[in-house]
Design a protein around this motif. Structure first.
Motif, PDB file in Angstrom:
ATOM      1  N   PHE A   3       0.835  -1.191   0.000  1.00 44.17           N
ATOM      2  CA  PHE A   3       0.000   0.000   0.000  1.00 44.17           C
ATOM      3  C   PHE A   3       0.881   1.258   0.000  1.00 44.17           C
ATOM      4  N   ARG A  24     -17.533  -3.390  -1.834  1.00 48.71           N
ATOM      5  CA  ARG A  24     -16.193  -2.899  -1.490  1.00 48.71           C
ATOM      6  C   ARG A  24     -15.410  -3.909  -0.654  1.00 48.71           C
ATOM      7  N   ASP A  25     -16.055  -4.460   0.365  1.00 45.98           N
ATOM      8  CA  ASP A  25     -15.337  -5.380   1.256  1.00 45.98           C
ATOM      9  C   ASP A  25     -14.870  -6.634   0.502  1.00 45.98           C
ATOM     10  N   GLN A  52     -11.930  -5.654  -1.658  1.00 46.57           N
ATOM     11  CA  GLN A  52     -10.709  -5.524  -0.867  1.00 46.57           C
ATOM     12  C   GLN A  52     -10.120  -6.900  -0.559  1.00 46.57           C
ATOM     13  N   GLN A  53     -10.998  -7.837  -0.213  1.00 48.82           N
ATOM     14  CA  GLN A  53     -10.544  -9.187   0.124  1.00 48.82           C
ATOM     15  C   GLN A  53      -9.947  -9.891  -1.096  1.00 48.82           C
ATOM     16  N   GLU A 101      -6.564  -8.476  -1.781  1.00 51.69           N
ATOM     17  CA  GLU A 101      -5.613  -9.004  -0.789  1.00 51.69           C
ATOM     18  C   GLU A 101      -5.137 -10.401  -1.209  1.00 51.69           C
ATOM     19  N   GLN A 112      -2.268  -4.695  -1.687  1.00 51.98           N
ATOM     20  CA  GLN A 112      -2.647  -4.113  -0.389  1.00 51.98           C
ATOM     21  C   GLN A 112      -3.441  -2.830  -0.587  1.00 51.98           C
ATOM     22  N   THR A 113      -4.519  -2.708   0.154  1.00 46.74           N
ATOM     23  CA  THR A 113      -5.365  -1.512   0.050  1.00 46.74           C
ATOM     24  C   THR A 113      -5.701  -1.002   1.451  1.00 46.74           C
ATOM     25  N   ILE A 170      -8.778   1.745   3.743  1.00 42.08           N
ATOM     26  CA  ILE A 170     -10.078   2.429   3.712  1.00 42.08           C
ATOM     27  C   ILE A 170      -9.956   3.704   4.534  1.00 42.08           C
ATOM     28  N   LEU A 184     -12.247   2.770  -1.421  1.00 42.97           N
ATOM     29  CA  LEU A 184     -11.105   1.878  -1.268  1.00 42.97           C
ATOM     30  C   LEU A 184      -9.864   2.619  -1.780  1.00 42.97           C
ATOM     31  N   SER A 185      -8.811   2.652  -0.959  1.00 41.54           N
ATOM     32  CA  SER A 185      -7.576   3.348  -1.331  1.00 41.54           C
ATOM     33  C   SER A 185      -6.598   2.336  -1.916  1.00 41.54           C
ATOM     34  N   LEU A 186      -6.116   2.633  -3.127  1.00 42.43           N
ATOM     35  CA  LEU A 186      -5.203   1.715  -3.825  1.00 42.43           C
ATOM     36  C   LEU A 186      -3.750   2.064  -3.500  1.00 42.43           C
TER      37      LEU A 186
END
Ligand SMILES: *Cc1c(COP(=O)(O)O)cnc(C)c1O
Length: 380
Positions: free
Chosen positions: A9, A304-305, A308-309, A312, A317-318, A320, A353-355
Motif C-alpha cells: 500500500f 467494497r469489502d 478488498q478481500q 488481498e 494491499q489496500t 479504507i 477503497l484506497s489503492l
C-alpha cells in the motif's frame, strides 16, 4: 502462471534510498550540535516550509493534531464558537477542534470529490459560527475561490486542515495559503513525512505565529514568564533536520504520485460501467494524491469489502480512509449527531477503497493492481 510480488500500500524506502547519505549526515549534525529542542534546523525548516507553501510564517509542533488544536486557539477561537468541518475526515480534525474548546458542526460531503459540501456548510451557519476547517482530503484542495467567497459573505475564519495536501494547488493557490492559518502533519506516511510524529502551523499573520510560539512552549512568550495556559508541543530539531533534507524532493515526489494517479485513471476507465469510479480530480496536476481512492458503486458485481478481500488474495494491499464517519464514532455520540445526518459521507464510507500509492510506485505495480481489480469484478 508466474508468481508476481505483492504490491504494498505504501513503500517509503523508494523515496528514502537515494537520499540516505544526506539523511544520515543531517541526523549526525544534530547529534553533534546537541540542540535537540528548538534548535537551528527547526528555525531553518520553519522558514523553508512557509516559503514552499507561499505563505510567510510557520511554527513547528509535535503532531498534526496539535497543529489544529493550537492553531485554532492562536487564531482566537473561543469556547462556544461553532466550527464547520466535514463528517468524513480523519478523526484528528474533530479532535483538534474539540481540544481548541470549540463546538464542532459537522457537514456532509460531495460524493464525487469526497470534499466538504460548501452548500451544506452554508446551510449549517448560525450566529455562533466563527470558522470553517476545510480538509484538503486525499491531497486535493477544497476550492479556494468558493471557500473565500463563503468566508467573506459570512465573516468566517478559514483554518485549513492540509495534513494530506503538502504543496497541493488549486485556482493558483497553494494549500496552507488560503486561510488565516493552516495545519500540516508530518506523520511518516504523509506526502512530507518525518521519522516520527511532527506537525506545523502556517500563517501569514505575525500575531498568530507569535501566539503559536507561546502556546507550544508552556504559554511562555519568553523563558520562565508565563502569560497563558500553554502546553509542550514542539517539532524536534532532529525531525526538522530530516524534513529539511526531504523538503527539496517533495515536488518531484508529488509529481510521481500525480503521474501514478493518471495511470490509474486511464486503466480504471474501462471499469466505469462495472461500478468502479475514482474520486474525481478537479485540480489537475495540483492534486498531490496523498491517497488514490476509488468508489465501488451499487452496480458493481461485488461490494467494497469483497473487492478488498479479493485484492488481498492477489497480493494487492489496500486501505479504507475512513471506514466510519466522525459522527458515528462511539466517543462522539454526545455531540448530538446520529446515523442518517450525513447520508453522502455515510454512503462513501461503504464505497471507498484506497489503492497502492507512493512516490516511485512503478507502472508495472499499477498495472498489476488494475488487472487484479478487473479479475475481481469479472472484467477479464
Ligand atoms: C494525519 C492527519 C491529521 C493529524 O495528524 P497527526 O500528525 O497524525 O496528529 C489531521 N487531519 C488529517 C486530515 C490527517 O490526515
Amino acid at each position: 502462471m508466474l508468481t508476481t510480488s505483492t504490491v504494498p500500500f505504501v513503500d517509503l524506502s523508494i523515496a528514502h534510498q537515494p537520499i540516505q547519505a544526506e539523511l544520515d549526515a543531517a541526523i549526525a549534525q544534530v547529534l553533534r550540535q546537541g540542540d535537540f529542542i528548538m534548535g537551528k534546523a527547526l528555525a531553518e525548516f520553519e522558514a523553508a516550509f512557509a516559503q514552499a507553501c507561499q505563505t510567510q510564517l510557520a511554527v513547528g509542533v509535535a503532531c498534526g493534531t496539535d497543529a489544529i488544536a493550537l492553531g485554532l486557539k492562536a487564531c482566537g477561537i473561543q469556547p462556544g464558537d461553532e466550527i464547520l468541518l466535514p463528517a468524513n475526515t480523519f478523526i484528528a480534525t474533530l479532535i483538534g477542534v474539540l481540544h481548541a474548546g470549540a463546538t464542532p458542526v459537522l457537514v456532509d460531503c460531495a460524493p464525487d470529490t469526497a470534499l466538504i459540501d460548501l452548500n451544506a456548510a452554508k446551510a449549517a451557519i448560525t450566529s455562533k459560527t466563527r470558522a470553517i476547517v476545510p480538509v484538503h482530503l486525499y491531497g486535493q484542495m477544497v476550492s479556494p475561490q468558493a471557500l473565500l467567497e463563503l468566508a467573506q459573505a459570512h465573516s468566517l475564519l478559514i483554518f485549513e486542515d492540509a495534513a494530506q495536501a503538502h504543496l497541493a494547488q488549486r485556482d493558483g493557490y497553494t494549500a496552507g495559503s488560503v486561510g488565516t492559518a493552516a495545519a500540516f502533519s508530518f506523520y511518516p506516511s504523509k506526502n512530507l513525512g518525518a521519522f516520527g510524529d511532527g506537525g506545523i502551523v502556517c500563517t501569514a499573520q505575525a500575531e498568530v505565529a507569535a501566539k503559536m510560539r507561546s502556546l507550544r512552549n508552556y504559554g511562555a512568550p519568553r523563558k520562565y514568564y508565563h502569560t497563558e495556559l500553554g502546553t509542550n508541543s514542539r517539532l524536534d530539531t532532529l525531525q526538522a533536520a530530516i524534513l529539511n533534507v526531504k523538503l527539496p524532493h517533495l515536488n518531484a515526489w508529488n509529481q510521481s504520485r500525480n503521474q501514478a494517479a493518471q495511470h490509474y485513471d486511464s486503466g480504471l476507465a474501462a471499469f466505469g460501467d462495472r461500478g468502479i469510479v475514482p474520486i474525481q480530480n478537479r485540480s489537475g496536476t495540483g492534486h498531490v494524491y496523498h491517497l488514490y481512492v476509488i468508489r465501488v458503486l451499487d452496480d458493481c458485481p461485488i461490494n467494497r469489502d469483497t473487492l478488498q478481500q479479493k485484492l488481498e488474495e492477489q497480493g494487492i494491499q489496500t486501505g479504507i480512509h475512513y471506514p466510519i464517519p466522525c459522527h458515528l464514532q462511539p466517543a462522539y455520540q454526545n455531540l448530538g449527531f446520529k446515523a442518517g445526518d450525513f447520508p453522502q459521507a455515510e454512503q462513501l464510507c461503504q464505497q471507498i477503497l484506497s489503492l497502492p500509492m507512493f512516490p516511485g510506485i512503478t507502472l508495472q505495480q499499477i498495472q498489476q493492481a488494475i488487472a487484479a481489480i478487473g479479475l475481481a469484478i469479472g472484467e477479464n
